[in-house]
Write a protein that holds these residues in place. Structure first.
Motif, PDB file in Angstrom:
ATOM      1  N   LEU A  39      -2.619 -21.569  -1.067  1.00  0.00           N
ATOM      2  CA  LEU A  39      -2.472 -22.992  -0.781  1.00  0.00           C
ATOM      3  C   LEU A  39      -2.416 -23.295   0.713  1.00  0.00           C
ATOM      4  O   LEU A  39      -3.151 -24.155   1.222  1.00  0.00           O
ATOM      5  N   GLN A  40      -1.552 -22.599   1.437  1.00  0.00           N
ATOM      6  CA  GLN A  40      -1.400 -22.898   2.865  1.00  0.00           C
ATOM      7  C   GLN A  40      -2.670 -22.603   3.639  1.00  0.00           C
ATOM      8  O   GLN A  40      -3.001 -23.307   4.596  1.00  0.00           O
ATOM      9  N   PHE A  46      -7.620 -25.903  -4.945  1.00  0.00           N
ATOM     10  CA  PHE A  46      -8.335 -26.669  -3.918  1.00  0.00           C
ATOM     11  C   PHE A  46      -7.956 -28.141  -4.033  1.00  0.00           C
ATOM     12  O   PHE A  46      -7.666 -28.816  -3.029  1.00  0.00           O
ATOM     13  N   VAL A  47      -7.940 -28.634  -5.275  1.00  0.00           N
ATOM     14  CA  VAL A  47      -7.515 -30.021  -5.526  1.00  0.00           C
ATOM     15  C   VAL A  47      -6.050 -30.199  -5.131  1.00  0.00           C
ATOM     16  O   VAL A  47      -5.669 -31.214  -4.525  1.00  0.00           O
ATOM     17  N   ILE A 105      -5.593 -30.556  -1.192  1.00  0.00           N
ATOM     18  CA  ILE A 105      -5.950 -31.872  -0.642  1.00  0.00           C
ATOM     19  C   ILE A 105      -4.961 -32.926  -1.115  1.00  0.00           C
ATOM     20  O   ILE A 105      -4.601 -33.847  -0.367  1.00  0.00           O
ATOM     21  N   THR A 106      -4.489 -32.794  -2.344  1.00  0.00           N
ATOM     22  CA  THR A 106      -3.464 -33.713  -2.852  1.00  0.00           C
ATOM     23  C   THR A 106      -2.202 -33.637  -1.985  1.00  0.00           C
ATOM     24  O   THR A 106      -1.647 -34.679  -1.591  1.00  0.00           O
ATOM     25  N   LYS A 107      -1.745 -32.432  -1.684  1.00  0.00           N
ATOM     26  CA  LYS A 107      -0.541 -32.266  -0.859  1.00  0.00           C
ATOM     27  C   LYS A 107      -0.742 -32.835   0.547  1.00  0.00           C
ATOM     28  O   LYS A 107       0.161 -33.472   1.115  1.00  0.00           O
ATOM     29  N   ILE A 159      -8.722 -27.000   5.866  1.00  0.00           N
ATOM     30  CA  ILE A 159      -9.196 -28.373   5.684  1.00  0.00           C
ATOM     31  C   ILE A 159      -8.689 -29.271   6.796  1.00  0.00           C
ATOM     32  O   ILE A 159      -9.450 -30.066   7.375  1.00  0.00           O
ATOM     33  N   ASN A 160      -7.413 -29.157   7.153  1.00  0.00           N
ATOM     34  CA  ASN A 160      -6.876 -29.981   8.242  1.00  0.00           C
ATOM     35  C   ASN A 160      -7.598 -29.716   9.558  1.00  0.00           C
ATOM     36  O   ASN A 160      -7.924 -30.642  10.306  1.00  0.00           O
ATOM     37  N   ASP A 161      -7.867 -28.440   9.830  1.00  0.00           N
ATOM     38  CA  ASP A 161      -8.591 -28.091  11.047  1.00  0.00           C
ATOM     39  C   ASP A 161     -10.002 -28.676  11.025  1.00  0.00           C
ATOM     40  O   ASP A 161     -10.498 -29.179  12.039  1.00  0.00           O
TER      41      ASP A 161
END
Length: 395
Positions: free
Chosen positions: A26-27, A75-76, A79-81, A33-35
């Motif tokens: 998860l992390q 993956f979902v 992005i939800t978190k 994704i954030n990057d």
């Protein structure tokens, strides 16, 4: 402002972020994704606190996430978190293909895929497009029949596309552009297969959906992909990638290049190219992230339908190509008699009792192969000579 950046990318430079991600920790996914979003200008460009964000996943049917047939549940979750942490309300939505006993299997798909569990644990809401009502939109392409799309697409403040990189036994490839076909609820999808049996024409219908909706981001799950005879009956391939863009066509052009293909190899995407839905020319696509050029997915198995079409350009075998027609056939030994194939066939070409296919009616949309949960629909050559030649060509 965040809406304007995706309305007309045709003729302009587009950017695709390619991130390396080796697993569904998860992390790790959240960090990558954030990057990647930072390289597109940051999350503030796309969402703000209080927004309702719809995540449109690839939920083709009741398949577990480890099959690579659906966007992976973790993956979902990632992005939800991220979005919940930014003060957003998150919806997870899609409409699965096919029918079981006359009912679309979307509700079952949410359970089997793990999405329902993710939603419960992360405080998101499931939006089953088959139950949420529709909005009528006006198609802008060649087909003028009324089009009805799932209402949550228009109720959400922001919509994000979460495609899965997969091969497709009928259409070669499915990714960001094709994933929007799930915006059509329930059993009506078969109507469009019947309306547009030609693959480029079918792509025109998908282009209509893109033009009728506003997707702010496209984030592709390619940590695992599906190779071979996708989108459900292929094999898992560890590609270890996440692709992010505001331009679905550019994202697909890059993903296809990773497979050694181009947009022109995929007829259903050609309409998106012709209608300037995004950038397809790799010279006009900027690559950033963990790569500054497009990596290749080595030994990735492509579908049989592409093998036949590629051989057409080989003058040495051009006279043999007509033998290589591939059609679906139901293996009654594997068949569980759920009748998904029968009820999903837009041409009613499959006999309910015998599972024999009437090839005079079959339009080769491959819905039966795509939607069979038991891998009971195989692809076969029309004649023995073609099968022999095909086997020899693989040596």
């Amino acid at each position: 402002y965040r809406r304007l950046i995706i309305e007309d990318t045709g003729g302009c430079m587009s950017k695709v972020i390619i991130q390396e991600c080796k697993d569904y920790v998860l992390q790790d996914i959240m960090e990558k994704i954030n990057d990647g979003i930072d390289k597109l200008g940051g999350w503030d460009l796309f969402v703000k606190p209080g927004d309702t964000v719809l995540l449109k996943a690839n939920l083709i049917g009741p398949k577990t996430s480890d099959t690579a047939a659906v966007t992976h549940s973790e993956f979902v979750r990632a992005i939800t978190k991220i979005l919940k942490g930014r003060g957003c309300t998150v919806w997870i939505g899609d409409s699965s293909g096919g029918a079981i006993a006359g009912i679309a299997p979307t509700a079952q798909s949410f359970k089997v895929s793990g999405y329902e569990k993710v939603a419960n644990e992360e405080g998101a809401l499931i939006k089953n497009f088959d139950k949420e009502g529709v909005v009528e939109v006006e198609p802008k392409g060649k087909f003028k029949e009324k089009m009805f799309l799932a209402k949550p697409l228009f109720e959400a403040d922001v919509v994000i596309n979460l495609p899965k990189l997969k091969t497709h036994s009928a259409n070669v490839y499915t990714g960001a552009v094709k994933n929007l076909f799930g915006c059509i609820p329930g059993l009506r999808k078969a109507t469009y297969h019947k309306m547009a049996p030609d693959k480029e024409d079918f792509g025109d219908i998908i282009a209509d959906i893109h033009q009728a909706t506003k997707f702010s981001l496209h984030i592709m799950d390619s940590i695992t992909s599906m190779e071979g005879e996708g989108p459900t009956a292929g094999s898992v391939y560890k590609s270890n990638k996440i692709l992010i863009s505001t331009d679905p066509l550019a994202l697909d052009a890059v993903a296809l290049n990773m497979l050694g293909l181009t947009v022109d190899d995929v007829p259903i995407i050609i309409a998106a190219k012709k209608r300037n839905l995004g950038q397809w020319n790799l010279e006009d696509i900027i690559i950033e992230g963990d790569y500054d050029s497009i990596p290749k997915l080595n030994n990735f198995k492509l579908p049989k339908v592409l093998k036949s079409s590629k051989q057409k350009s080989n003058k040495a075998v051009v006279k043999v190509i007509d033998f290589f027609k591939t059609v679906p056939e139901i293996d009654t030994n594997k068949c569980k008699k759920c009748n998904m194939c029968v009820e999903s066939c837009p041409m009613q070409a499959i006999d309910r009792a015998t599972k024999k296919i009437d090839y005079s009616k079959c339009i080769e949309c491959m819905c039966c192969h795509e939607l069979c949960l038991h891998k009971a629909v195989r692809l076969k050559k029309n004649n023995i000579i073609a099968d022999v030649i095909a086997r020899l060509s693989l040596r």
